[in-house]
Design an enzyme around this catalytic site. Structure first.
Site: not given
Ligand code: ATR
Length: 273
Positions: A16, A61, A65, A152, A156
């Site tokens: 930023s 950030t 948030k 995944r 959620r």
């Molecule tokens: P952000 O706020 O940036 O969205 P987050 O809340 O940590 O960060 O979300 C990360 C996203 O990436 C989630 O949807 C996560 O899936 P899970 O809810 O199952 O953790 C997804 N993600 C991270 N690593 C992953 C992987 N190896 N395979 C599939 N989805 C993944």
């Protein structure tokens, strides 16, 4: 001098300051924008101090948030619905919380793919984290008729479907390829494909060239997902524009000028990745 900044922990990775300092210089504004590192336990005190120091506001950030909403006096509808704030405006000792990620997401698509529009068909969203909430809000706001959501961790996604209503249908992560042929828009909101993370490798056999594919990942700029979609003839939009456009409303509120997102700014940020 007008003061603003970005608060996070850690804060070193934030891009930023590059964006805002580029605009401050370009528009010859007597202002500053800096990285403000804040330990998680000190967040509300840190914000109080910035108000005392007469800051105009700050970007927020990770990991603040959600917390930013709690300490604010007023919250925009958008920030409330997304459940997170990335932009705070200080006025008369009070805090207004906004979320500009949704407008950043849609502004990027509008400029990079002007022929695309959200209301033309179903969207498929991968991921159910914080970024996903902004993208869902944005697409619903643009009259997307239906959103297929997958994550995944299915639970959620189901929680988000409850929150955002009937237009959201949840599918299993392992079933993504079955839905690719019928969607007009695909958005990756997961961290897959980001530098240092695993790749997002979809089975694109069913993907058709009418689909717009976009990634919120911007490092690397051309993710494997975008490259695979490009090879199938799809319009692809990288995630860097979202980062640039989400900065516009905050800059305008704090410094009084609506800044332009230009190629030169993009290049400046790209050089810093
Ligand atoms: P952000 O706020 O940036 O969205 P987050 O809340 O940590 O960060 O979300 C990360 C996203 O990436 C989630 O949807 C996560 O899936 P899970 O809810 O199952 O953790 C997804 N993600 C991270 N690593 C992953 C992987 N190896 N395979 C599939 N989805 C993944």
């Amino acid at each position: 001098m007008i003061k603003a900044g970005v608060v996070g922990w850690p804060i070193e990775q934030s891009k930023s300051p590059i964006i805002h300092n580029y605009w401050l210089k370009k528009y010859s504004i007597n202002g500053s924008y800096e990285k403000i590192s804040c330990e998680p336990k000190d967040f509300s005190n840190c914000i109080k101090k910035l108000i005392e120091l007469d800051y105009a506001g700050v970007n927020i950030t990770v990991p603040f948030k959600e917390k930013a909403l709690e300490i604010s006096n007023t919250v925009t509808d958008c920030a409330h619905k997304i459940g997170a704030a990335n932009t705070l405006i200080f006025k008369d000792g009070k805090i207004l919380a906004d979320n500009t990620d949704a407008i950043g997401f849609i502004s990027n698509l509008r400029t990079q793919a002007p022929e695309w529009s959200a209301d033309k068909g179903t969207a498929l969203i991968l991921g159910a984290g914080g970024a996903s909430r902004s993208v869902i809000f944005s697409l619903l706001n643009e009259d997307t008729p239906k959103i297929i959501l997958t994550n995944r961790t299915r639970e959620r996604a189901e929680n988000l479907a409850v929150k955002f209503g009937k237009k959201i249908t949840v599918i299993d992560w392992s079933d993504i390829s079955l839905y690719l042929s019928d969607v007009k828009t695909i958005v990756n909101t997961t961290s897959l494909g980001m530098l240092g993370h695993s790749e997002l490798k979809l089975d694109t056999i069913n993907l058709n060239s009418e689909t717009l594919v976009t990634d919120i990942v911007y490092n690397p700029l051309r993710t494997v997902l975008l490259e695979d979609a490009y090879k199938k003839g799809c319009t692809t939009v990288d995630g860097l524009g979202m980062l640039l456009y989400q900065a516009v409303p905050g800059f305008k509120k704090w410094f009084g000028i609506e800044p332009k997102v230009t190629k030169a700014l993009r290049t400046e940020v790209l050089l810093a990745l």
